[in-house]
Motif scaffolding. Sequence first.
Motif, PDB file in Angstrom:
ATOM      1  N   ILE A  82      -2.870  -4.641   2.807  1.00 36.64           N
ATOM      2  CA  ILE A  82      -3.820  -4.530   1.709  1.00 36.64           C
ATOM      3  C   ILE A  82      -4.057  -3.094   1.263  1.00 36.64           C
ATOM      4  N   MET A  83      -4.657  -2.981   0.096  1.00 37.41           N
ATOM      5  CA  MET A  83      -5.261  -1.737  -0.356  1.00 37.41           C
ATOM      6  C   MET A  83      -6.683  -2.066  -0.775  1.00 37.41           C
ATOM      7  N   LEU A  84      -7.616  -1.240  -0.365  1.00 38.01           N
ATOM      8  CA  LEU A  84      -9.015  -1.432  -0.735  1.00 38.01           C
ATOM      9  C   LEU A  84      -9.579  -0.149  -1.305  1.00 38.01           C
ATOM     10  N   THR A  85     -10.156  -0.241  -2.475  1.00 36.60           N
ATOM     11  CA  THR A  85     -10.896   0.888  -3.013  1.00 36.60           C
ATOM     12  C   THR A  85     -12.188   0.348  -3.591  1.00 36.60           C
ATOM     13  N   GLY A  86     -13.229   1.161  -3.532  1.00 36.15           N
ATOM     14  CA  GLY A  86     -14.525   0.652  -3.930  1.00 36.15           C
ATOM     15  C   GLY A  86     -15.300   1.586  -4.805  1.00 36.15           C
ATOM     16  N   GLN A  87     -16.617   1.468  -4.732  1.00 37.56           N
ATOM     17  CA  GLN A  87     -17.507   2.232  -5.594  1.00 37.56           C
ATOM     18  C   GLN A  87     -17.587   3.690  -5.166  1.00 37.56           C
ATOM     19  N   HIS A  88     -17.229   3.987  -3.917  1.00 39.41           N
ATOM     20  CA  HIS A  88     -17.317   5.354  -3.407  1.00 39.41           C
ATOM     21  C   HIS A  88     -15.978   5.747  -2.812  1.00 39.41           C
ATOM     22  N   ALA A  89     -15.311   6.727  -3.408  1.00 38.90           N
ATOM     23  CA  ALA A  89     -14.002   7.149  -2.929  1.00 38.90           C
ATOM     24  C   ALA A  89     -14.112   7.735  -1.529  1.00 38.90           C
ATOM     25  N   ASP A 148      -8.150   8.222  -5.100  1.00 38.60           N
ATOM     26  CA  ASP A 148      -8.516   7.214  -4.096  1.00 38.60           C
ATOM     27  C   ASP A 148      -7.562   6.028  -4.166  1.00 38.60           C
ATOM     28  N   ILE A 149      -7.345   5.536  -5.389  1.00 33.53           N
ATOM     29  CA  ILE A 149      -6.443   4.404  -5.565  1.00 33.53           C
ATOM     30  C   ILE A 149      -5.009   4.809  -5.224  1.00 33.53           C
ATOM     31  N   ALA A 150      -4.611   6.009  -5.625  1.00 35.60           N
ATOM     32  CA  ALA A 150      -3.267   6.490  -5.317  1.00 35.60           C
ATOM     33  C   ALA A 150      -3.025   6.517  -3.810  1.00 35.60           C
ATOM     34  N   CYS A 151      -4.028   6.953  -3.030  1.00 38.36           N
ATOM     35  CA  CYS A 151      -3.887   6.988  -1.572  1.00 38.36           C
ATOM     36  C   CYS A 151      -3.636   5.593  -1.012  1.00 38.36           C
ATOM     37  N   GLY A 152      -4.245   4.590  -1.629  1.00 39.52           N
ATOM     38  CA  GLY A 152      -4.049   3.223  -1.175  1.00 39.52           C
ATOM     39  C   GLY A 152      -2.698   2.649  -1.548  1.00 39.52           C
ATOM     40  N   LEU A 153      -1.976   3.336  -2.427  1.00 42.06           N
ATOM     41  CA  LEU A 153      -0.675   2.847  -2.879  1.00 42.06           C
ATOM     42  C   LEU A 153       0.486   3.630  -2.288  1.00 42.06           C
ATOM     43  N   VAL A 154       0.212   4.488  -1.312  1.00 41.04           N
ATOM     44  CA  VAL A 154       1.284   5.259  -0.680  1.00 41.04           C
ATOM     45  C   VAL A 154       2.363   4.309  -0.159  1.00 41.04           C
ATOM     46  N   VAL A 160      -4.449  -6.221  -3.319  1.00 43.38           N
ATOM     47  CA  VAL A 160      -5.322  -5.099  -3.651  1.00 43.38           C
ATOM     48  C   VAL A 160      -6.737  -5.616  -3.867  1.00 43.38           C
ATOM     49  N   PHE A 161      -7.706  -4.978  -3.219  1.00 35.86           N
ATOM     50  CA  PHE A 161      -9.116  -5.279  -3.439  1.00 35.86           C
ATOM     51  C   PHE A 161      -9.738  -4.114  -4.197  1.00 35.86           C
ATOM     52  N   LEU A 162     -10.224  -4.373  -5.384  1.00 37.06           N
ATOM     53  CA  LEU A 162     -10.911  -3.357  -6.176  1.00 37.06           C
ATOM     54  C   LEU A 162     -12.377  -3.784  -6.297  1.00 37.06           C
ATOM     55  N   LYS A 185      -0.355  -6.380 -11.802  1.00 34.54           N
ATOM     56  CA  LYS A 185       0.074  -7.728 -12.165  1.00 34.54           C
ATOM     57  C   LYS A 185       1.560  -7.751 -12.503  1.00 34.54           C
ATOM     58  N   SER A 186       2.024  -6.741 -13.246  1.00 32.10           N
ATOM     59  CA  SER A 186       3.436  -6.701 -13.635  1.00 32.10           C
ATOM     60  C   SER A 186       4.342  -6.525 -12.422  1.00 32.10           C
ATOM     61  N   LYS A 187       3.810  -5.947 -11.335  1.00 34.09           N
ATOM     62  CA  LYS A 187       4.590  -5.745 -10.113  1.00 34.09           C
ATOM     63  C   LYS A 187       4.450  -6.902  -9.128  1.00 34.09           C
ATOM     64  N   GLY A 188       3.677  -7.916  -9.505  1.00 34.75           N
ATOM     65  CA  GLY A 188       3.506  -9.069  -8.640  1.00 34.75           C
ATOM     66  C   GLY A 188       2.538  -8.866  -7.501  1.00 34.75           C
ATOM     67  N   ILE A 189       1.695  -7.834  -7.589  1.00 31.75           N
ATOM     68  CA  ILE A 189       0.692  -7.566  -6.552  1.00 31.75           C
ATOM     69  C   ILE A 189      -0.558  -8.393  -6.827  1.00 31.75           C
ATOM     70  N   THR A 190      -1.028  -9.088  -5.822  1.00 23.94           N
ATOM     71  CA  THR A 190      -2.256  -9.874  -5.957  1.00 23.94           C
ATOM     72  C   THR A 190      -3.457  -8.937  -6.021  1.00 23.94           C
ATOM     73  N   THR A 191      -4.365  -9.194  -6.950  1.00 21.55           N
ATOM     74  CA  THR A 191      -5.523  -8.316  -7.118  1.00 21.55           C
ATOM     75  C   THR A 191      -6.808  -9.142  -7.143  1.00 21.55           C
ATOM     76  N   LEU A 192      -7.771  -8.717  -6.334  1.00 17.66           N
ATOM     77  CA  LEU A 192      -9.106  -9.302  -6.379  1.00 17.66           C
ATOM     78  C   LEU A 192     -10.044  -8.204  -6.885  1.00 17.66           C
ATOM     79  N   LEU A 193     -10.624  -8.443  -8.048  1.00 26.98           N
ATOM     80  CA  LEU A 193     -11.441  -7.447  -8.742  1.00 26.98           C
ATOM     81  C   LEU A 193     -12.885  -7.918  -8.807  1.00 26.98           C
TER      82      LEU A 193
END
Length: 337
Positions: A82-89, A148-154, A160-162, A185-193
Amino acid sequence: MPQSESAVIVEGIEKSFGGVKALRGISFEVARGEVLGVLGPNGAGKTTTVNILSTLVRPDSGRAVVAGHDVVTDPAGVRRSIMLTGQHASLDDMLTGYENLVMFGRLLGLTKSAARARAKQLLEEFDLVRAEDRRVGTYSGGMRRRIDIACGLVVRPEVVFLDEPTTGLDPRSRQAVWDLVSSFKSKGITTLLTTQYLEEADALSDRIIVIDHGTVIAEGTADELKARTGGSYCEIVPLDLKSIPAVVAALGPMLPDDYRLALTPESDRIAVPAPDGARTLAEALRRLDQADIDLVDIALRRPSLDDVFLTLTGHAAETVEVTDDTEAADAVSVVKS
């Protein structure tokens, strides 16, 4: 384990903090590659749900599976997926943007050269090249969210949880996050927003669940949820408000009794149900033209998700007090192991 069509499975999850029930038997699924919007006010249980799915908080009961891994029995497997990013980087403010990215790459098992190469690639992708040698502590809110998001995509995640990722961002930074979700979405990654912004859920989500007081109260596409409020309507604004009675008379049977009763002396417009869409609009315009009534505006409207939330819960999304997410909200961070 056979690969499920669902990237996220939540079955009867319950969670309490002290005497406060944050989640009350919540259940839903997210398909692989789907963008699921989780809509609700502050305190609805959105962040608690994300924290359980990302293994930051343990559920009291129920079952949750993320990318084929149970959040209780295989939390390490969840975190690798997973990748998780939230309200506070969650970044090291003393390191530069480039150094943060390299650090995450090394923690995730990349070689030194691979981590450096991936850092350079992500800085380019997230438009942070000019700030790569600046300490993250000097970044603006939008820049911090992007790094913050970039770090989660290394390392590419499966899910992905946003968690309210655009809270406090300026319009330009908010649009950048929206573009990012579209790229997932275009890369087929599941996202919960999760979001409080109704238009955000409308614009980005394939499907939406609405949470209120720790319970899923509705589920469907944006159009399906909007249809629950009664569908499209024609909004008419006369040039002279004194002519509203004449508008009512001209519309005749097109205006149902309950719509007539909803009008008050302060009303400055009239809503007419439009079951036939544009044809209803054309007929209303014809009748008003025949009655020689001048208009400021006449348009076909669809219910907004604001209308949906008000219909489903009996209150507006932004007026609910925070009651059940406060214990978990501070734990949001990029999680990988």
